[in-house]
Motif scaffolding. Sequence first.
Motif, short mmCIF file in Angstrom:
data_model
loop_
_atom_site.label_atom_id
_atom_site.label_comp_id
_atom_site.label_asym_id
_atom_site.label_seq_id
_atom_site.Cartn_x
_atom_site.Cartn_y
_atom_site.Cartn_z
N LYS A 9 0.87 -0.88 0.16
CA LYS A 9 -0.06 0.01 0.37
C LYS A 9 0.49 1.42 0.14
CE LYS A 9 -3.54 -2.28 3.12
NZ LYS A 9 -4.55 -1.92 3.85
N TRP A 49 5.42 2.67 -2.22
CA TRP A 49 4.31 1.68 -2.12
C TRP A 49 5.01 0.48 -1.27
CZ3 TRP A 49 -0.77 1.53 -4.45
CH2 TRP A 49 -1.21 2.19 -4.67
N ALA A 58 -2.26 5.98 -9.05
CA ALA A 58 -3.25 5.11 -8.72
C ALA A 58 -4.10 5.03 -9.41
CB ALA A 58 -3.25 4.69 -6.79
N TYR A 59 -4.79 3.52 -9.49
CA TYR A 59 -5.41 2.56 -9.80
C TYR A 59 -6.37 1.90 -8.62
CZ TYR A 59 -3.98 -0.70 -12.11
OH TYR A 59 -2.90 -2.62 -12.40
N HIS A 60 -7.83 1.63 -8.79
CA HIS A 60 -8.62 0.62 -8.22
C HIS A 60 -8.40 -0.37 -9.43
CE1 HIS A 60 -10.98 -1.02 -4.89
NE2 HIS A 60 -11.53 -1.00 -5.18
N TYR A 61 -8.39 -1.51 -8.88
CA TYR A 61 -8.88 -3.19 -9.25
C TYR A 61 -9.74 -4.06 -8.74
CZ TYR A 61 -5.52 -5.58 -6.49
OH TYR A 61 -4.75 -5.98 -5.47
N GLU A 68 -10.12 -6.88 -4.68
CA GLU A 68 -9.83 -4.85 -4.69
C GLU A 68 -8.95 -5.03 -4.24
OE1 GLU A 68 -14.22 -4.18 -3.32
OE2 GLU A 68 -13.31 -2.77 -4.23
N GLY A 69 -7.99 -3.75 -4.78
CA GLY A 69 -6.87 -2.85 -3.68
C GLY A 69 -7.03 -2.12 -4.85
N ASP A 70 -5.73 -1.37 -4.42
CA ASP A 70 -5.10 -0.36 -4.95
C ASP A 70 -3.95 -0.56 -6.03
OD1 ASP A 70 -7.72 1.67 -4.97
OD2 ASP A 70 -7.12 1.40 -2.78
N TRP A 71 -3.50 -0.16 -6.81
CA TRP A 71 -1.87 -0.39 -7.43
C TRP A 71 -1.77 0.31 -8.21
CZ3 TRP A 71 1.50 -3.94 -5.40
CH2 TRP A 71 2.12 -4.15 -6.51
#
Length: 76
Positions: A9, A49, A58-61, A68-71
């Motif tokens: 994160k 990160w 960042a994008y949310h998947y 799900e998460g952010d990367w």
Amino acid sequence: MPKSEPKTKPTKKSVSEFLAAVTDAGRRRDCRTVLAIMRAATKAPAKMWGTSIVGFGAYHYVYASGREGDWPLIAF
């Protein structure tokens, strides 16, 4: 079954301090060059990160499984 949280994160750690700690001078110089290129390309500030990834944006998947998460959009 409980969902697990992503381990990687964004943190408040300093990108500059992380790069300054790279012991090999050539690798440290290369990292600073990549930092400048990615910053210019994304127009986003660099963020740490986890403990060793420098990311920009960042994008949310969301997977089909529901996980799900952010990367970061781009990282090194």
